[in-house]
Design a protein around this motif. Structure first.
Motif, mmCIF file in Angstrom:
data_model
loop_
_atom_site.group_PDB
_atom_site.id
_atom_site.type_symbol
_atom_site.label_atom_id
_atom_site.label_comp_id
_atom_site.label_asym_id
_atom_site.label_seq_id
_atom_site.Cartn_x
_atom_site.Cartn_y
_atom_site.Cartn_z
ATOM 1 N N SER A 181 44.419 42.354 47.288
ATOM 2 C CA SER A 181 43.670 42.349 46.034
ATOM 3 C C SER A 181 42.278 42.944 46.220
ATOM 4 O O SER A 181 41.817 43.751 45.391
ATOM 5 N N LEU A 182 41.585 42.554 47.285
ATOM 6 C CA LEU A 182 40.259 43.098 47.556
ATOM 7 C C LEU A 182 40.312 44.612 47.752
ATOM 8 O O LEU A 182 39.477 45.349 47.219
ATOM 9 N N THR A 183 41.308 45.088 48.496
ATOM 10 C CA THR A 183 41.426 46.521 48.761
ATOM 11 C C THR A 183 41.765 47.292 47.497
ATOM 12 O O THR A 183 41.189 48.352 47.227
ATOM 13 N N GLY A 184 42.713 46.762 46.709
ATOM 14 C CA GLY A 184 43.118 47.471 45.505
ATOM 15 C C GLY A 184 41.993 47.637 44.509
ATOM 16 O O GLY A 184 41.748 48.738 43.992
ATOM 17 N N TYR A 185 41.268 46.550 44.228
ATOM 18 C CA TYR A 185 40.176 46.639 43.256
ATOM 19 C C TYR A 185 38.950 47.323 43.840
ATOM 20 O O TYR A 185 38.173 47.944 43.091
ATOM 21 N N SER A 290 47.644 54.035 41.349
ATOM 22 C CA SER A 290 48.329 53.155 42.293
ATOM 23 C C SER A 290 47.490 51.933 42.671
ATOM 24 O O SER A 290 48.032 50.833 42.833
ATOM 25 N N SER A 291 46.164 52.085 42.766
ATOM 26 C CA SER A 291 45.329 50.946 43.147
ATOM 27 C C SER A 291 45.289 49.891 42.046
ATOM 28 O O SER A 291 45.188 48.690 42.334
ATOM 29 N N HIS A 292 45.356 50.310 40.799
ATOM 30 C CA HIS A 292 45.425 49.337 39.704
ATOM 31 C C HIS A 292 46.707 48.523 39.799
ATOM 32 O O HIS A 292 46.700 47.297 39.583
ATOM 33 N N GLY A 323 37.392 39.998 42.534
ATOM 34 C CA GLY A 323 36.015 40.099 42.063
ATOM 35 C C GLY A 323 35.076 40.636 43.125
ATOM 36 O O GLY A 323 34.151 41.402 42.817
ATOM 37 N N PHE A 324 35.316 40.250 44.378
ATOM 38 C CA PHE A 324 34.481 40.775 45.463
ATOM 39 C C PHE A 324 34.717 42.274 45.636
ATOM 40 O O PHE A 324 33.782 43.027 45.953
ATOM 41 N N GLY A 325 35.971 42.707 45.430
ATOM 42 C CA GLY A 325 36.236 44.145 45.496
ATOM 43 C C GLY A 325 35.519 44.905 44.400
ATOM 44 O O GLY A 325 34.969 45.988 44.626
#
Length: 429
Positions: A181-185, A290-292, A323-325
């Motif tokens: 999740s952190l990487t994607g956002y 793709s990241s979304h 949120g951190f991403g």
């Protein structure tokens, strides 16, 4: 605490803070009230996501989640029109906040009440449902209410998210999904800045509405693509595919564009900066697409594999990682885009790590939601591809596991017999 108390608390205070924001007299008051408004909005998102997952049957969980995503996309597309109608931001703020009062009608999650052994509240909720739906209690739920009445004396058993530390598989699954999740956002912002021009040199357009609808359209296309991909490949296969696409788009943007930039400086290369800009825009669109999907699937995946008793805590960790991403975006703005390339490289390396870690996740498609921590521990990793007919699978499912608890006892007995028996079967003297 439960889903409904958190939802009611968040709705009440988001109405208070949201309406007070419209009366702000300075920047400090505005920023403080917006902070608490966002804090309450996070509680609404968390409680509604958990309620939606727990109310749906296994075959419809992803479909209902996608419907909610499409409604969210519709809100994004309609927001500029609503802002144009309101004209004043104070009026727009009041109109948006006034919609939240409809959320107070959501009931408590019956699944969570049963999982935490709150049988008295469960019985009252079931009777409330039967009364509103005009159902016959004796014929429709025969035997359910008497069984609950027998267990009313039992004390509720609530579990804290800290209990996940002592598990064997569950904490690893949650950590993997948090990193995803952190990487994607986080990398989504890198692609967005590359497409819009992190220094104003590669912007595809200078129109705010065109940029806004472009990013919203990419998100909508990502949601549309997730439906067939996840339906065919499953949760783990779909997450792996979109993470591979994200990694390829990131690596090609970092490596290939630098190579094109070096060749474009040669006089006989025939390449110009416009070629590099077109490649950067194409890779950015694929990466945002793709990241979304990676970020959305990570949150949904965590909601499915986390047990009901700690689902709120698990979802909170993944949403906090998301949120951190997103927080990396204003950090880069504060530093005037210094270190932008290194920022992108770090997230590109994270995508490669995530590809390996996704293979360790279980598959939750068409599976019942785990109710307690032992149920969550039974979610073990299956092969990514189904084994061929007649071929023995390397990883057994839970139903195929055998009990070897008496293996040591039988071995000890056989050792004792062998000590008193010779090779030809005669007892030693």
């Amino acid at each position: 605490v439960g889903r409904r108390p958190v939802l009611l608390f968040s709705v009440i205070f988001i109405l208070i803070f949201g309406l007070t924001v419209a009366l702000s007299v300075n920047v400090t008051m505005f920023s403080t009230l917006r902070f608490f408004e966002g804090f309450c909005l996070a509680g609404i998102v968390l409680s509604l996501y958990a309620l939606r997952i727990e109310l749906c049957p296994p075959g419809h969980r992803f479909m209902i989640t996608m419907v909610a995503s499409f409604i969210e996309m519709a809100g994004q597309f309609l927001m500029p029109g609503l802002a144009a109608l309101c004209r004043d931001w104070q009026v727009l703020q009041a109109v948006i906040c006034s919609v939240f009062w409809m959320l107070v009608h959501f009931p408590e999650s019956l699944r969570w009440l049963m999982a935490t052994q709150q049988f008295e509240a469960s019985r009252e909720l079931i009777l409330q449902f039967t009364h509103k739906n005009r159902m016959n209690t004796e014929s429709d739920i025969k035997g359910v209410v008497p069984e609950l009445e027998k267990e009313i004396t039992r004390r509720p058993k609530k579990v804290c998210i800290v209990k996940v530390v002592g598990t064997r598989n569950l904490w690893k699954n949650i950590v993997v999904l948090c990193v995803n999740s952190l990487t994607g956002y986080g990398i989504h912002h890198c692609f967005a800045k590359s497409m819009m021009g992190h220094e104003g040199k590669m912007a595809i357009t200078h129109n705010f509405y065109a940029d806004y609808y472009t990013m919203a359209g990419i998100a909508l296309a990502s949601c549309l693509a997730m439906c067939p991909v996840v339906g065919f490949l499953g949760r783990r296969g779909g997450l792996l595919l979109f993470m591979i696409l994200t990694a390829l788009a990131s690596l090609l943007q970092l490596g290939l564009l630098n190579l094109i930039g070096k060749y474009s400086q040669l006089p006989d290369s025939g390449m110009s900066d416009s070629v590099k800009d077109k490649f950067s825009t194409a890779f950015s669109i694929v990466g945002m697409f793709s990241s979304h999907a990676v970020g959305s699937l990570s949150v949904f995946f965590c909601a499915e594999i986390t047990p009901t008793v700690i689902r709120g805590g698990g979802l909170g960790l993944v949403l906090a990682s998301a949120g951190f991403g997103r927080l990396t975006a204003p950090i880069m703005e504060l530093h005037n885009q210094k270190g932008y390339f290194l920022h992108h490289v770090i997230f590109a390396c994270c995508t490669l790590i995530c590809i390996i870690c996704i293979l360790l996740l279980p598959e939750s498609k068409n599976q019942n939601l785990p109710e307690n921590i032992p149920d969550g521990e039974h979610y073990t990793r299956q092969p990514l591809l189904p084994h061929k007919k007649g071929e023995q699978p390397l990883l057994l499912t839970n139903s195929e596991l055998k009990d070897y608890s008496g293996l040591h006892d039988s071995a000890a007995v056989s050792d004792g017999i062998s000590e008193n028996t010779t090779a030809n079967g005669m007892k030693s003297m």
